[in-house]
Design a protein around this motif. Sequence first.
Motif, PDB file in Angstrom:
ATOM      1  N   GLN C 252       0.993  -0.828   0.093  1.00  0.00           N
ATOM      2  CA  GLN C 252      -0.601   0.218   0.166  1.00  0.00           C
ATOM      3  C   GLN C 252       0.675   1.905  -0.230  1.00  0.00           C
ATOM      4  OE1 GLN C 252      -0.263  -2.362   1.574  1.00  0.00           O
ATOM      5  NE2 GLN C 252      -0.247  -2.349   4.266  1.00  0.00           N
ATOM      6  N   ASP C 253       1.814   0.838   0.243  1.00  0.00           N
ATOM      7  CA  ASP C 253       3.369   2.510   0.720  1.00  0.00           C
ATOM      8  C   ASP C 253       4.210   1.901  -0.708  1.00  0.00           C
ATOM      9  OD1 ASP C 253       1.733   3.100   2.812  1.00  0.00           O
ATOM     10  OD2 ASP C 253       3.288   1.861   4.150  1.00  0.00           O
ATOM     11  N   PHE C 254       4.009   1.881  -1.916  1.00  0.00           N
ATOM     12  CA  PHE C 254       4.528   1.512  -3.329  1.00  0.00           C
ATOM     13  C   PHE C 254       4.579   3.281  -3.905  1.00  0.00           C
ATOM     14  CE2 PHE C 254       4.503  -3.512  -3.907  1.00  0.00           C
ATOM     15  CZ  PHE C 254       5.659  -3.507  -2.888  1.00  0.00           C
ATOM     16  N   GLN C 255       2.885   3.670  -3.923  1.00  0.00           N
ATOM     17  CA  GLN C 255       2.730   5.005  -4.669  1.00  0.00           C
ATOM     18  C   GLN C 255       3.301   5.883  -4.018  1.00  0.00           C
ATOM     19  OE1 GLN C 255       2.029   3.954  -7.444  1.00  0.00           O
ATOM     20  NE2 GLN C 255       0.966   5.871  -7.670  1.00  0.00           N
ATOM     21  N   ARG C 256       3.717   5.932  -2.760  1.00  0.00           N
ATOM     22  CA  ARG C 256       4.237   7.170  -1.763  1.00  0.00           C
ATOM     23  C   ARG C 256       5.454   7.270  -2.350  1.00  0.00           C
ATOM     24  NH1 ARG C 256       3.784  11.124   2.293  1.00  0.00           N
ATOM     25  NH2 ARG C 256       5.864  11.936   1.807  1.00  0.00           N
ATOM     26  N   ILE C 257       6.065   5.983  -1.875  1.00  0.00           N
ATOM     27  CA  ILE C 257       7.634   6.130  -2.050  1.00  0.00           C
ATOM     28  C   ILE C 257       8.633   5.852  -3.831  1.00  0.00           C
ATOM     29  CG2 ILE C 257      10.074   4.260  -2.150  1.00  0.00           C
ATOM     30  CD1 ILE C 257       8.556   3.193   0.003  1.00  0.00           C
ATOM     31  N   ARG C 258       7.714   5.829  -4.448  1.00  0.00           N
ATOM     32  CA  ARG C 258       7.282   5.995  -5.964  1.00  0.00           C
ATOM     33  C   ARG C 258       7.576   7.565  -6.048  1.00  0.00           C
ATOM     34  NH1 ARG C 258       4.100   1.146  -7.466  1.00  0.00           N
ATOM     35  NH2 ARG C 258       5.631  -0.296  -8.175  1.00  0.00           N
ATOM     36  N   ARG C 259       6.600   8.288  -5.626  1.00  0.00           N
ATOM     37  CA  ARG C 259       6.000   9.223  -5.665  1.00  0.00           C
ATOM     38  C   ARG C 259       7.522  10.007  -5.137  1.00  0.00           C
ATOM     39  NH1 ARG C 259       1.245   9.504  -3.957  1.00  0.00           N
ATOM     40  NH2 ARG C 259       1.781  10.624  -1.947  1.00  0.00           N
ATOM     41  N   ASP C 260       7.813   9.914  -3.867  1.00  0.00           N
ATOM     42  CA  ASP C 260       8.699  10.732  -2.767  1.00  0.00           C
ATOM     43  C   ASP C 260      10.417  11.127  -4.172  1.00  0.00           C
ATOM     44  OD1 ASP C 260       9.338  11.723   0.263  1.00  0.00           O
ATOM     45  OD2 ASP C 260      11.071  11.347  -1.199  1.00  0.00           O
ATOM     46  N   LYS C 261      10.590  12.153  -4.065  1.00  0.00           N
ATOM     47  CA  LYS C 261      11.854  12.378  -4.620  1.00  0.00           C
ATOM     48  C   LYS C 261      13.240  11.487  -3.980  1.00  0.00           C
ATOM     49  CE  LYS C 261      11.042  17.125  -5.986  1.00  0.00           C
ATOM     50  NZ  LYS C 261       9.882  17.227  -5.517  1.00  0.00           N
ATOM     51  N   TYR C 491      11.934  -3.587  -1.996  1.00  0.00           N
ATOM     52  CA  TYR C 491      13.308  -2.403  -1.026  1.00  0.00           C
ATOM     53  C   TYR C 491      13.047  -1.234  -1.642  1.00  0.00           C
ATOM     54  CZ  TYR C 491      15.034  -7.347  -1.670  1.00  0.00           C
ATOM     55  OH  TYR C 491      15.225  -8.531  -2.048  1.00  0.00           O
ATOM     56  N   GLY C 492      13.554   0.085  -0.134  1.00  0.00           N
ATOM     57  CA  GLY C 492      12.993   0.908  -0.348  1.00  0.00           C
ATOM     58  C   GLY C 492      14.069   1.366   0.117  1.00  0.00           C
ATOM     59  N   ALA C 493      14.703   2.403  -0.797  1.00  0.00           N
ATOM     60  CA  ALA C 493      16.392   2.889  -0.108  1.00  0.00           C
ATOM     61  C   ALA C 493      16.139   4.395  -1.310  1.00  0.00           C
ATOM     62  CB  ALA C 493      17.394   2.148  -0.985  1.00  0.00           C
ATOM     63  N   LYS C 494      17.357   5.029  -0.315  1.00  0.00           N
ATOM     64  CA  LYS C 494      17.293   6.484  -1.176  1.00  0.00           C
ATOM     65  C   LYS C 494      17.746   6.354  -1.951  1.00  0.00           C
ATOM     66  CE  LYS C 494      18.414   8.942   3.560  1.00  0.00           C
ATOM     67  NZ  LYS C 494      19.839   9.133   4.437  1.00  0.00           N
ATOM     68  N   LYS C 495      17.740   7.615  -2.837  1.00  0.00           N
ATOM     69  CA  LYS C 495      18.609   7.140  -4.524  1.00  0.00           C
ATOM     70  C   LYS C 495      19.470   7.425  -5.037  1.00  0.00           C
ATOM     71  CE  LYS C 495      14.414   8.130  -7.038  1.00  0.00           C
ATOM     72  NZ  LYS C 495      13.889   9.508  -6.858  1.00  0.00           N
TER      73      LYS C 495
END
Lengths: 324, 306, 517
Positions: C252-261, C491-495
Amino acid sequence: MFAFIIRRLIQAIIVMLVISLVGFSIKNRIGDPVRDLVGERVTPAEREVIRDRLGLNDPFLAQYVRFVSNAARGDLGLSFFHKRPALEVILSKLPATLELVIGATLIIILVSLPVGIYTAIFPRSRLSRFTMGFSTLGVSIPVFLTAIMLIYVFSVELNWLPSYGRGETVDLWGWETGFLTWDGLTHLFLPSISLASITLPLFIRLIRSEMMEVLETEYIKFAWAKGLHARRVWLVHAFKNTLLPVITVFGVQIGIMFAFTILTETVFQWQGMGFMFLEAVERSDISLLVAYLVFVGAMFVVVNTVVDLIYGLVNPTVRISGAS
Amino acid sequence: MTIWWQRFKESYLLYSFRRDRVAMVSFGVLVFLILVGILAPLAAPFNPYDADSIDIMNSEIPPSWMEAGEKSFLLGTDIQGRDLLSTMIYGLRLSIMIGCGAVLLQALLGVMVGLAAGYLGGRVDSILMRLADIQLSFPYLMVAIFISAIFQVAFGIGRYEEMAVPLLVVIIGLAEWPVYARTVRASVLGEKNKEYVEAARVIGLSPGLIMIRHILPNTMTSVLVISTIQVANAVMSEAALSFLGLGMPVTKPSLGSLIRSGFEYIFSGSWWITLFPGFLLVILVLVINLLGDWLRDVLNPKLYKG
Amino acid sequence: MKKILVAVLTALLLFGLGQGVGAKTLKLGLDADPVSLDPHVQLSGGMLQYSHWVFDPLVRWSQDMRFEPRLALRWERINDRTMRFFLRKDVTFHSGNPFTAEDVRWTVERLKKSVDFKGLFEPFDEVKVIDDYTLDIITKKPYALLLNMATYIFPMDRKFYSGLDETGQYKDAIVKIGPSFALSHASGTGPFRVTFREQGVRTVFERFADYWDNGSPGNVTKIILTPIKEDATRVAALLSGDVDFISPVPPQDFQRIRRDKKVKLVTFPGGRIITFQLNQKRRPELADPRVRQAIVYAVNNAGIVKKIMKGTATVAAQQSPAGYAGHHPDLAPRYDLKRARELMKEAGLKNGFSATMIAPNNRYVNDEKIAEAVVSMLAKIKIKVNLKTMPKAQYWDEFDAQAADIQMIGWHSDTEDSGNFSEFLVMCPDAKTGYGQYNSGNYCNARIDELTLAAQSETNLARRAEILKEIEKILYDDAAFVPFHWQNHSYGAKKNIQVEPIVNTMNFPYLGDLVIQ
């Protein structure tokens, strides 16, 4: 006094025996701790061997007697998950919870005193009405909603404060404290506010109503008549007499605050006793659970004994049962 | 009957109620919410318990006024494709049922224990208060595990859905009675040496009668006020329990469990799933608290004492 | 001489990196931390992840599922029971001891003593040391998956773990509960050493200065691993910058992480199949293949993948994901409500029946939500389902006791091979052999048992694949279970963290090779 304490001590032992007995009888319903210790591939036969070795298959009474005789020597068993003595695990998590409660208490004192006094002195002012309304709203918002909103605003959007954990801690004679580092203090901020949010409104109200009542009494009127300075009347004469009931209620509320730490600690991943408890339930770490119950039971008895003693001292019309 | 009504009409209670706009509005809102809850099958546009009508392909539709919204789902849908408004209304009903039921049970047990402990004192007091200690050291989660384990042995998983509400009432009721017991005991200790009790004793009234007719009414204010807080607590406890698989089944969410799952959607962009149930719960608890405040001011300005 | 120079230079370089501006610290937020420093104490995804950071396997899987040489440089089959491995020289353990073939032999023997691993290593007969850097692994029968199993051999430092510790316990003891030497000490050959550990709070890894793999691009010098169990809190920690790298990310949080710069989302297809088992013993209706088929037809698993998994899962119709030997390309998902209703009618159950269902709520990605969705899907063919969900600690007890008619289970093949699925999930349950240990549906088909056993010792890979495909086809036609999807790892990570090259289908991020820009 002495007889009273001895009697309470005996009661405490009975309380803890009952608690451990009930704890023991439910422990088999929380799930099989061996399941959590082994991978999913281990065969049931192998699991039985481990259960045998841990004594989990012994008759109920044998297990209980073993537990009690060990407990009498201060050994509450080994936590399955932490692989350390359960009491040691509990004690290592205690500072975190205590610091959280202390932090929340500080916030409550710093905010509720001035606000309570102000709203009592100027009950009709716009600011007072606003704070009172706001505090009712505050008590109506569930604690985990408050917590997650705080994280959302202050960590994610504004990036001012950290969102989880205790940050950097300093070992102070075996007490892991977050009070001594800046990092630790910033980590303490949001969790303390969310915890305080439950009882803060209550204290503002309490101080306000107590203070208003005192302001109506004869001796305050007398003080006014004497022509004393307003500040002196409010802070010295009136406030001093407000404090006593406030302190009494505080004793009761601190217990409730401990209960609420479970929710706060979960949201903030605060490594305290509440967090440990939930994790023990989820991992069916039954030996840690039973130890926790006995420990908390002991705490309750001790705290209540102290409260009763203080109550007896403060209010001489209440006789302590058992006092000769 | 008419005399009672007459007395009520002239009472200070009603007089102050009429003068307090906040209390009147709160009362109105509370009555409205309770009515909506009771009449849920009529008030809700859909029946969220009818699994047949739920389609996963309708999931996460935003509220109807938004661009992607659909007219039939006024407040949008949740991840399962359930109409959020209907789910909230049915959840409200469950939460009110569980909250009130549990608090009634708590109060009943707690008041009896508190009265007995405070008035009789001595050994009875010791035993009852230690019992309260034992109860308090068992977090409600443990009580819940205990009771639902017994339940499962007795009935099996199949009947869980229908038995969940009474089960939760018993669990939360049993878990928190000491809160009442402590408070009532403390106020009884304060009251029992007052002149009027002495007087009653001197006339030779039985302890039971003194407790119920004379002391109990004087502890009622604190009981009422705690109750407003406890209803809110009960609703939240139930939410925490459903997370452990011990609360309402996921197919029949209460308001509390809706919020608990809304917590997962805080970053998702589907804000309505988090916001609306949370809003409804805050309103419910808020009006209960406001009424509690008002009641406390009317009945006795000295609250929470001892 | 040259070697020493290189070593000194490397050490200097790494030392410099550790001290100066080049120091790269990775703040890692996972849902759990390793339960022990002893890699043999538990067989679980988390422990294997940890093993890849502190130890090195003989061989490991690459991103495209080929064998990549690690401590074994190369290998050759000597006969149908023996494989010879040639080991890398000049590898040292964290303790400074040199790595030799003896360590491998010792490690395999320890694995065979571990309750968790002994089942997997059952086919292994012995490890024969030829010389310091050559060894033979001999199996009891011809065994096709020997290399697959070599990915589980993380050589441990034999000398380091020998002898007695201060409590008088053997240092190599595998202790499930209570303290042990290996619980709190580790010496492997891996890219990181553990320098601090407080269980459940924080684990700190620092790069091993004498790490053998100079070809690794990895530049992380320090990892601070913090377990963050609560999904929303973990995501918040990443978004607020308190951690650099999180896993898993709730769909459910994929969208939010994708949007974040500042952050990005990386997903990788996994091999864990999510299924429901239909218990034929508890429920006679479910013994009728038509009813089971009706259920499979009624389940809109594509809808679940789209809506609940947010597209980060692969819709399944069989056990083996694409790329596995047994993957049968012709088996397609079959959601068709009309057909489902017809089948129910044929089975004489037009008016349906009611059944109980249990599912965990913290074991698989969105497990509870999937179960909930299935309840409404089955309602459409008039099967009324009573669902109860619970945390995994309680779930497995109920699962073993077969407390409900329909039970959820997910499975990742230990060997990255199709046979493993059938051995545990659909072979006839047999307490003696251990086959069908997780077959709570009590599906039992002699042909499946026969084929699965035949595949075990078939070393001709093409023929073996045919057998495994036949199994999938039979299971499909029989509707032996209800397939949902293979869940992806997220996985979520900094750019600036180059996550993409180090992730794989097993969910073992090779942090040793991680590059931070």
